[in-house]
Design an enzyme around this catalytic site. Structure first.
Site, PDB file in Angstrom:
ATOM      1  CE1 TYR A   1     -58.324  -7.506  26.979  1.00  0.00           C
ATOM      2  CE2 TYR A   1     -58.161  -6.566  29.170  1.00  0.00           C
ATOM      3  CZ  TYR A   1     -57.741  -6.622  27.870  1.00  0.00           C
ATOM      4  OH  TYR A   1     -56.742  -5.790  27.443  1.00  0.00           O
TER       5      TYR A   1
ATOM      6  NE  ARG B   1     -63.785  -1.038  26.620  1.00  0.00           N
ATOM      7  CZ  ARG B   1     -62.686  -0.409  27.034  1.00  0.00           C
ATOM      8  NH1 ARG B   1     -62.135   0.536  26.296  1.00  0.00           N
ATOM      9  NH2 ARG B   1     -62.124  -0.729  28.181  1.00  0.00           N
TER      10      ARG B   1
ATOM     11  NE  ARG C   1     -57.184 -26.802  19.015  1.00  0.00           N
ATOM     12  CZ  ARG C   1     -56.371 -25.798  19.293  1.00  0.00           C
ATOM     13  NH1 ARG C   1     -55.889 -25.666  20.494  1.00  0.00           N
ATOM     14  NH2 ARG C   1     -56.020 -24.964  18.353  1.00  0.00           N
TER      15      ARG C   1
ATOM     16  CG  HIS D   1     -60.911 -23.940  14.417  1.00  0.00           C
ATOM     17  ND1 HIS D   1     -60.168 -25.082  14.673  1.00  0.00           N
ATOM     18  CD2 HIS D   1     -60.008 -22.946  14.255  1.00  0.00           C
ATOM     19  CE1 HIS D   1     -58.892 -24.782  14.668  1.00  0.00           C
ATOM     20  NE2 HIS D   1     -58.753 -23.496  14.411  1.00  0.00           N
TER      21      HIS D   1
ATOM     22  CE  LYS E   1     -60.016  -3.712  27.877  1.00  0.00           C
ATOM     23  NZ  LYS E   1     -58.663  -3.412  27.434  1.00  0.00           N
TER      24      LYS E   1
ATOM     25  CD  GLU F   1     -55.631   0.884  19.975  1.00  0.00           C
ATOM     26  OE1 GLU F   1     -56.221   1.325  20.973  1.00  0.00           O
ATOM     27  OE2 GLU F   1     -56.011  -0.129  19.361  1.00  0.00           O
TER      28      GLU F   1
ATOM     29  CG  LEU G   1     -60.321  -0.823  23.161  1.00  0.00           C
ATOM     30  CD1 LEU G   1     -61.209  -2.017  22.832  1.00  0.00           C
ATOM     31  CD2 LEU G   1     -59.576  -1.074  24.454  1.00  0.00           C
TER      32      LEU G   1
HETATM   33  N1  PDD Z   1     -55.947  -1.412  28.169  1.00  0.00           N
HETATM   34  N2  PDD Z   1     -56.124   0.606  23.481  1.00  0.00           N
HETATM   35  C1  PDD Z   1     -55.769  -0.634  23.873  1.00  0.00           C
HETATM   36  C2  PDD Z   1     -55.219  -1.567  22.864  1.00  0.00           C
HETATM   37  C3  PDD Z   1     -55.939  -1.029  25.229  1.00  0.00           C
HETATM   38  O1  PDD Z   1     -55.605  -2.264  25.609  1.00  0.00           O
HETATM   39  C4  PDD Z   1     -56.456  -0.087  26.157  1.00  0.00           C
HETATM   40  C5  PDD Z   1     -56.686  -0.438  27.599  1.00  0.00           C
HETATM   41  C6  PDD Z   1     -56.800   1.200  25.703  1.00  0.00           C
HETATM   42  C7  PDD Z   1     -57.385   2.236  26.622  1.00  0.00           C
HETATM   43  O2  PDD Z   1     -58.685   1.893  27.000  1.00  0.00           O
HETATM   44  P1  PDD Z   1     -59.300   2.367  28.389  1.00  0.00           P
HETATM   45  O3  PDD Z   1     -59.154   3.831  28.451  1.00  0.00           O
HETATM   46  O4  PDD Z   1     -60.711   1.921  28.330  1.00  0.00           O
HETATM   47  O5  PDD Z   1     -58.520   1.677  29.494  1.00  0.00           O
HETATM   48  C8  PDD Z   1     -56.623   1.505  24.355  1.00  0.00           C
HETATM   49  C9  PDD Z   1     -56.287  -1.853  29.496  1.00  0.00           C
HETATM   50  C10 PDD Z   1     -55.907  -0.901  30.559  1.00  0.00           C
HETATM   51  C11 PDD Z   1     -55.720  -3.230  29.715  1.00  0.00           C
HETATM   52  O6  PDD Z   1     -55.211  -3.769  28.763  1.00  0.00           O
HETATM   53  O7  PDD Z   1     -55.827  -3.748  30.799  1.00  0.00           O
END
Ligand code: PDD
Length: 287
Positions: A33, A52, A100, A102, A147, A180, A204
């Site tokens: 996402y 990304r 379903r 894998h 992501k 993070e 991320l």
């Molecule tokens: N989250 N690290 C993680 C694990 C995240 O889920 C996010 C962002 C970031 C920061 O990324 P960015 O600057 O591109 O938003 C770092 C978004 C906001 C979410 O989960 O919706």
């Protein structure tokens, strides 16, 4: 205000927007996402988010369900149909609906769902006075640069933060360094230098992080992309976090420890100004 979702080619009332129970996103978290902020109907740093997003798709071998050029057109239409000037956009792609099993299904088309929500901007007092974070062990998988919609470990960490009246949980790696936050990137300031974990599989690569580090370097603020230990964090003069929804948010408390005398510091303040100017330039929005 109308609430409209986009589901595989159709714009539907949000309340009636459904995906099939055999969707692999539901069954396996088999998808990725993006979350993009928009102000005055203009997407912030859209190109970086699309890059990304496409990278996430490539890494898990999902073909884009629409031509890349079509995505901005669908998004513009969705935002218009929602009648919202400022807000957030979620784009979610899964490997699609299949029996379903894998391994990847052979002839299944990926699913695309997009939703729009109200802007999730932090409160004024948080921006001005800073927030608290807690630390928690990082229980996630080894490819945090993707992501992925699989957010269970992030959710558990956020719930811990919530229980402790904290805005965020900073995730501690097995080697004792800070990677993070559960949904944001983490920074400390030490001897005037901004320190944050380098990009790679461990975190991320945040778009806000990317933009902010470029702005900082351009403004002559020293930046070191290296892991920092929990011990080093205790000696930091400032700390802050970044994300699409939080922008640049000062951190003044980590667990029971106060950072910088409990007040946001000058480097964080300068970075907030630089980032706000960036948002204003691109979208006309005053943060
Ligand atoms: N989250 N690290 C993680 C694990 C995240 O889920 C996010 C962002 C970031 C920061 O990324 P960015 O600057 O591109 O938003 C770092 C978004 C906001 C979410 O989960 O919706």
């Amino acid at each position: 205000m109308p609430h409209v979702a986009y589901v595989n080619g159709r714009y539907l009332p949000h309340a009636h927007a459904m995906v099939h129970i055999e969707d692999r996103g539901y069954q396996f978290s088999d998808g990725v996402y993006e979350y993009i902020a928009f102000y005055n109907r203009r997407l912030l740093d859209a190109e970086l988010h699309f890059l990304r997003f496409n990278r996430s798709l490539r890494e898990i071998e999902i073909a884009s369900p629409v031509a890349p050029a079509a995505l901005p057109i669908i998004i513009r239409e969705l935002i218009a149909r929602n009648g919202r000037d400022n807000g957030g956009l979620y784009i979610q792609v899964t490997r699609g609906v299949a029996r379903r099993d894998h391994p990847f299904p052979k002839h299944t088309k990926s699913s695309l769902v997009m939703t729009v929500c109200a802007a999730k901007l932090p409160k004024e007092h948080e921006v001005k006075n800073g927030v608290k974070v807690i630390t928690a062990p990082d229980l996630r998988w080894a490819r945090r640069d993707i992501k992925s919609i699989s957010l269970l470990a992030n959710i558990l960490a956020k719930q811990q933060a919530s229980k402790h009246q904290a805005r965020e949980a900073w995730l501690i790696e097995d080697n004792g360094t800070v990677g993070e936050g559960a949904a944001s990137n983490a920074y400390i300031v030490s001897n005037g230098e901004v320190i944050t974990h380098p990009t790679g599989h461990e975190i991320l690569g945040g778009i806000t992080r990317d933009v902010l580090l470029k702005l900082a370097k351009k403004a002559g603020i020293p930046v070191a992309e290296r892991p920092f230990s929990a011990m080093e964090m205790k000696k930091a003069t400032e700390a802050f976090l970044t994300s699409t929804s939080a922008n640049v948010l000062p951190v003044v408390k980590i667990d029971d420890m106060t950072v910088g005398g409990g007040k946001p510091g000058p480097v964080t303040h300068k970075l907030q100004e630089l980032y706000s100017a960036h948002v204003l330039r691109q979208t006309g929005k005053i943060l």
